[in-house]
Design a protein around this motif. Structure first.
Motif, PDB file in Angstrom:
ATOM      1  N   VAL A 217       0.835  -1.200   0.000  1.00  0.00           N
ATOM      2  CA  VAL A 217       0.000   0.000   0.000  1.00  0.00           C
ATOM      3  C   VAL A 217       0.868   1.248   0.000  1.00  0.00           C
ATOM      4  N   TRP A 218       1.894   1.264   0.829  1.00  0.00           N
ATOM      5  CA  TRP A 218       2.810   2.409   0.941  1.00  0.00           C
ATOM      6  C   TRP A 218       3.481   2.695  -0.403  1.00  0.00           C
ATOM      7  N   VAL A 219       4.010   1.664  -1.015  1.00  0.00           N
ATOM      8  CA  VAL A 219       4.676   1.814  -2.312  1.00  0.00           C
ATOM      9  C   VAL A 219       3.671   2.220  -3.388  1.00  0.00           C
ATOM     10  N   GLY A 220       2.500   1.603  -3.366  1.00  0.00           N
ATOM     11  CA  GLY A 220       1.493   1.922  -4.372  1.00  0.00           C
ATOM     12  C   GLY A 220       1.060   3.373  -4.325  1.00  0.00           C
ATOM     13  N   ILE A 221       0.792   3.865  -3.135  1.00  0.00           N
ATOM     14  CA  ILE A 221       0.411   5.272  -2.979  1.00  0.00           C
ATOM     15  C   ILE A 221       1.543   6.171  -3.441  1.00  0.00           C
ATOM     16  N   GLY A 222       2.752   5.884  -2.991  1.00  0.00           N
ATOM     17  CA  GLY A 222       3.899   6.705  -3.377  1.00  0.00           C
ATOM     18  C   GLY A 222       4.145   6.700  -4.867  1.00  0.00           C
ATOM     19  N   ALA A 223       4.077   5.533  -5.479  1.00  0.00           N
ATOM     20  CA  ALA A 223       4.324   5.428  -6.920  1.00  0.00           C
ATOM     21  C   ALA A 223       3.254   6.159  -7.723  1.00  0.00           C
ATOM     22  N   ALA A 224       1.999   5.937  -7.376  1.00  0.00           N
ATOM     23  CA  ALA A 224       0.914   6.580  -8.114  1.00  0.00           C
ATOM     24  C   ALA A 224       0.984   8.103  -7.997  1.00  0.00           C
ATOM     25  N   LEU A 225       1.238   8.603  -6.797  1.00  0.00           N
ATOM     26  CA  LEU A 225       1.320  10.056  -6.618  1.00  0.00           C
ATOM     27  C   LEU A 225       2.554  10.651  -7.282  1.00  0.00           C
ATOM     28  N   THR A 226       3.671   9.937  -7.239  1.00  0.00           N
ATOM     29  CA  THR A 226       4.888  10.440  -7.866  1.00  0.00           C
ATOM     30  C   THR A 226       4.705  10.575  -9.375  1.00  0.00           C
ATOM     31  N   VAL A 227       4.175   9.540 -10.006  1.00  0.00           N
ATOM     32  CA  VAL A 227       3.943   9.597 -11.446  1.00  0.00           C
ATOM     33  C   VAL A 227       2.859  10.615 -11.777  1.00  0.00           C
ATOM     34  N   GLY A 228       1.794  10.634 -10.993  1.00  0.00           N
ATOM     35  CA  GLY A 228       0.724  11.608 -11.223  1.00  0.00           C
ATOM     36  C   GLY A 228       1.221  13.036 -11.150  1.00  0.00           C
ATOM     37  N   PHE A 229       2.048  13.334 -10.154  1.00  0.00           N
ATOM     38  CA  PHE A 229       2.615  14.671 -10.005  1.00  0.00           C
ATOM     39  C   PHE A 229       3.516  15.008 -11.191  1.00  0.00           C
ATOM     40  N   ALA A 230       4.311  14.050 -11.624  1.00  0.00           N
ATOM     41  CA  ALA A 230       5.198  14.281 -12.767  1.00  0.00           C
ATOM     42  C   ALA A 230       4.396  14.561 -14.037  1.00  0.00           C
ATOM     43  N   ILE A 231       3.283  13.893 -14.194  1.00  0.00           N
ATOM     44  CA  ILE A 231       2.434  14.135 -15.366  1.00  0.00           C
ATOM     45  C   ILE A 231       1.795  15.523 -15.285  1.00  0.00           C
ATOM     46  N   VAL A 232       1.263  15.870 -14.129  1.00  0.00           N
ATOM     47  CA  VAL A 232       0.597  17.166 -13.951  1.00  0.00           C
ATOM     48  C   VAL A 232       1.575  18.320 -14.163  1.00  0.00           C
ATOM     49  N   THR A 233       2.811  18.160 -13.703  1.00  0.00           N
ATOM     50  CA  THR A 233       3.799  19.237 -13.840  1.00  0.00           C
ATOM     51  C   THR A 233       4.497  19.236 -15.195  1.00  0.00           C
TER      52      THR A 233
END
Length: 104
Positions: free
Chosen positions: A61-77
């Motif tokens: 769960v920890w890795v999944g949340i971190g990975a999804a948010l990291t990629v999502g943030f990179a896409i948004v920016t």
């Protein structure tokens, strides 16, 4: 309470991962400090959550949340490109995290 701490820790994982990338090998002070603080908060929260949650579930769960948010943030920016498949796979990670919570 452990689930809430785990989710917050996952968010901080995304913070430290992003800061690590922006630190340019720890040559930039601001991102390097953010990395260190976020890493401590993230790992501390994970350790706390693992007192009550199974190790495999908590870590996934920890890795999944971190990975999804990291990629999502990179896409948004604009740091990474977006595509239908990329977004679909991020949503699959999020669905998996929700699934792990539901079966726990």
């Amino acid at each position: 309470m452990s689930w809430l701490v785990l989710v917050v820790s996952g968010v901080f994982e995304a913070v430290w991962a992003t800061a690590l990338g922006r630190s340019e090998g720890f040559t930039r002070l601001g991102p390097s400090i953010i990395f260190g603080v976020a890493l401590l908060v993230s790992m501390g929260g994970l350790a706390y959550a693992m007192r009550d949650l199974p190790t495999g579930t908590a870590y996934a769960v920890w890795v999944g949340i971190g990975a999804a948010l990291t990629v999502g943030f990179a896409i948004v920016t604009g740091a990474e490109s977006a595509s239908v498949l990329r977004i679909a796979f991020i949503l699959a990670i999020v669905a998996s995290v929700i699934g792990l919570k539901m079966v726990s």
